[in-house]
Design an enzyme around this catalytic site. Structure first.
Site, PDB file in Angstrom:
ATOM      1  N   HIS A  32       0.838  -1.207   0.000  1.00  0.00           N
ATOM      2  CA  HIS A  32       0.000   0.000   0.000  1.00  0.00           C
ATOM      3  C   HIS A  32       0.877   1.263   0.000  1.00  0.00           C
ATOM      4  O   HIS A  32       0.579   2.235  -0.693  1.00  0.00           O
ATOM      5  CB  HIS A  32      -0.890   0.046   1.254  1.00  0.00           C
ATOM      6  CG  HIS A  32      -1.900  -1.058   1.340  1.00  0.00           C
ATOM      7  ND1 HIS A  32      -1.879  -2.004   2.329  1.00  0.00           N
ATOM      8  CD2 HIS A  32      -2.988  -1.349   0.576  1.00  0.00           C
ATOM      9  CE1 HIS A  32      -2.908  -2.833   2.181  1.00  0.00           C
ATOM     10  NE2 HIS A  32      -3.589  -2.463   1.125  1.00  0.00           N
ATOM     11  N   GLN A  59     -18.587  -6.394  -0.813  1.00  0.00           N
ATOM     12  CA  GLN A  59     -17.747  -7.196  -1.697  1.00  0.00           C
ATOM     13  C   GLN A  59     -17.297  -8.505  -1.040  1.00  0.00           C
ATOM     14  O   GLN A  59     -16.546  -9.273  -1.612  1.00  0.00           O
ATOM     15  CB  GLN A  59     -16.532  -6.399  -2.179  1.00  0.00           C
ATOM     16  CG  GLN A  59     -15.448  -6.161  -1.139  1.00  0.00           C
ATOM     17  CD  GLN A  59     -14.346  -5.260  -1.660  1.00  0.00           C
ATOM     18  OE1 GLN A  59     -14.568  -4.091  -1.967  1.00  0.00           O
ATOM     19  NE2 GLN A  59     -13.155  -5.808  -1.809  1.00  0.00           N
ATOM     20  N   SER A 184      -2.810  -7.910   3.252  1.00  0.00           N
ATOM     21  CA  SER A 184      -3.313  -7.675   4.609  1.00  0.00           C
ATOM     22  C   SER A 184      -3.726  -8.994   5.261  1.00  0.00           C
ATOM     23  O   SER A 184      -3.795  -9.086   6.486  1.00  0.00           O
ATOM     24  CB  SER A 184      -4.521  -6.733   4.567  1.00  0.00           C
ATOM     25  OG  SER A 184      -4.176  -5.547   3.913  1.00  0.00           O
ATOM     26  N   ARG A 185      -4.012 -10.000   4.439  1.00  0.00           N
ATOM     27  CA  ARG A 185      -4.454 -11.277   5.000  1.00  0.00           C
ATOM     28  C   ARG A 185      -3.291 -12.113   5.524  1.00  0.00           C
ATOM     29  O   ARG A 185      -3.511 -13.074   6.264  1.00  0.00           O
ATOM     30  CB  ARG A 185      -5.226 -12.079   3.952  1.00  0.00           C
ATOM     31  CG  ARG A 185      -6.598 -11.482   3.627  1.00  0.00           C
ATOM     32  CD  ARG A 185      -7.398 -12.457   2.773  1.00  0.00           C
ATOM     33  NE  ARG A 185      -8.816 -12.119   2.744  1.00  0.00           N
ATOM     34  CZ  ARG A 185      -9.364 -11.300   1.853  1.00  0.00           C
ATOM     35  NH1 ARG A 185      -8.619 -10.750   0.922  1.00  0.00           N
ATOM     36  NH2 ARG A 185     -10.665 -11.039   1.891  1.00  0.00           N
TER      37      ARG A 185
HETATM   38  P1  AMP Z   1      -6.560  -3.934  -0.384  1.00  0.00           P
HETATM   39  O1  AMP Z   1      -6.367  -3.085   0.841  1.00  0.00           O
HETATM   40  O2  AMP Z   1      -6.067  -5.334  -0.231  1.00  0.00           O
HETATM   41  O3  AMP Z   1      -7.944  -3.834  -0.951  1.00  0.00           O
HETATM   42  O4  AMP Z   1      -5.608  -3.294  -1.488  1.00  0.00           O
HETATM   43  C1  AMP Z   1      -5.672  -1.937  -1.804  1.00  0.00           C
HETATM   44  C2  AMP Z   1      -4.833  -1.712  -3.045  1.00  0.00           C
HETATM   45  O5  AMP Z   1      -3.498  -2.099  -2.771  1.00  0.00           O
HETATM   46  C3  AMP Z   1      -5.311  -2.559  -4.250  1.00  0.00           C
HETATM   47  O6  AMP Z   1      -5.192  -1.782  -5.431  1.00  0.00           O
HETATM   48  C4  AMP Z   1      -4.337  -3.700  -4.246  1.00  0.00           C
HETATM   49  O7  AMP Z   1      -4.139  -4.279  -5.522  1.00  0.00           O
HETATM   50  C5  AMP Z   1      -3.083  -3.022  -3.763  1.00  0.00           C
HETATM   51  N1  AMP Z   1      -2.157  -3.997  -3.175  1.00  0.00           N
HETATM   52  C6  AMP Z   1      -2.433  -4.932  -2.236  1.00  0.00           C
HETATM   53  N2  AMP Z   1      -1.344  -5.705  -2.010  1.00  0.00           N
HETATM   54  C7  AMP Z   1      -0.368  -5.240  -2.822  1.00  0.00           C
HETATM   55  C8  AMP Z   1       0.981  -5.625  -3.072  1.00  0.00           C
HETATM   56  N3  AMP Z   1       1.548  -6.647  -2.441  1.00  0.00           N
HETATM   57  N4  AMP Z   1       1.683  -4.925  -3.996  1.00  0.00           N
HETATM   58  C9  AMP Z   1       1.109  -3.885  -4.656  1.00  0.00           C
HETATM   59  N5  AMP Z   1      -0.155  -3.480  -4.472  1.00  0.00           N
HETATM   60  C10 AMP Z   1      -0.890  -4.145  -3.576  1.00  0.00           C
END
Ligand code: AMP
Length: 279
Positions: A32, A59, A184-185
């Site tokens: 992030h 979602q 995050s998981r």
């Molecule tokens: P999330 O909080 O998981 O919904 O992710 C928020 C944004 O961060 C989304 O656009 C994800 O694709 C991106 N994201 C999550 N993990 C990664 C990662 N390891 N590398 C790059 N972007 C990420």
């Protein structure tokens, strides 16, 4: 840094300098933060970097996954402050959704495979919340991670089909030193599961190497499956898909990716790798 928790309190965006948005569900990690740095690069010093933190209930197809999703808001706000974020939008679900809401965004093609097939309604929820965030925050650009490549493709399709005036910017996947894609998981994995989890990346690399050697997506899948086929790990899907349509492919004549979702118990991880085009 401004922290806003209600849609009606958001300050209006100006076109110049621009606002650039990083939509997230929080539990921020280095992936992030890389997106936030990219947002600053695009917004410039005068522009505004906005981060939304919202675990979007519509979602999630499984209540338990939604309840257990990590929500370390104070740590996230500290990370945003340290990263120079100008505006954090962290609304409650009640502030975001009317109880009698009856309109949603439905994508009917790219969402038919992969995560869309195994999580019914997931991408309708993603599209609906992303469009709401775009309307509320009015960013000039928004940054999305390539890790969620189906999400990225579907958001791009929504923006194209509905003429949404937001530039969608892709950022490459950030990985832990052992190859596991940051997520995050990951914090929900046990120590043993975490130690085993780089297997997913290894399987996809083996699939890509096999595809390079024999030019067959089926062989790529078999090579990956062999590595993923261990006790304690369930394969949700493992599929070679066309990068433009996300439909399964029978050959490698056009750009394709090998994509997988696996579960360690309740914890679901996704990753993918591009496959070489056969000449
Ligand atoms: P999330 O909080 O998981 O919904 O992710 C928020 C944004 O961060 C989304 O656009 C994800 O694709 C991106 N994201 C999550 N993990 C990664 C990662 N390891 N590398 C790059 N972007 C990420």
């Amino acid at each position: 840094m401004l922290v806003i928790d209600h849609p009606r309190e958001l300050p209006l965006a100006t076109d110049s300098p621009p606002r650039v948005l990083v939509p997230t569900m929080g539990a921020l990690h280095d992936g992030h933060l890389a997106l936030i740095r990219k947002a600053r690069e695009i917004a410039g010093r005068e522009g505004q970097v906005a981060v939304s933190i919202f675990v979007n209930p519509i979602q999630f197809d499984c209540d338990d996954d939604f309840e257990r999703y990590p929500r370390p808001l104070d740590a996230d706000l500290a990370s945003c402050r340290a990263a120079g974020v100008d505006l954090v939008f962290a609304p409650s679900a009640a502030a975001m959704y009317f109880l009698d809401r009856s309109v949603r965004v439905l994508e009917s093609s790219l969402s038919q495979t992969l995560c869309g097939a195994s999580r019914p309604g997931h991408f309708d929820g993603v599209c609906t919340v992303v469009l709401k965030l775009f309307n509320l925050l009015q960013p000039r650009a928004a940054i999305f991670g390539a890790k969620d490549f189906q999400q990225l493709a579907i958001v791009r399709r929504m923006v194209r089909d509905l003429d949404v005036p937001v530039e969608i910017v892709e950022h490459p996947t950030l990985r832990e030193p052992d190859g596991l894609a940051m997520s995050s998981r990951n914090v929900r994995l046990t120590a043993a599961q975490r130690a085993d989890a780089p297997r997913l990346r290894r399987a996809l690399l083996a699939g890509r190497d096999t595809a390079a050697a024999v030019g067959s997506p089926a062989a790529a899948r078999d090579a990956a499956r062999e590595i993923l086929d261990v006790p304690g790990l369930a394969i949700d899907y493992l599929e070679a898909v066309d990068l433009a349509t996300l439909a399964p492919v029978a050959d490698l004549a056009r750009p394709a990716a090998l994509a997988a979702a696996v579960c360690y118990g309740e914890v679901r991880l996704i990753d993918h790798i591009d496959l070489p085009v056969s000449s």
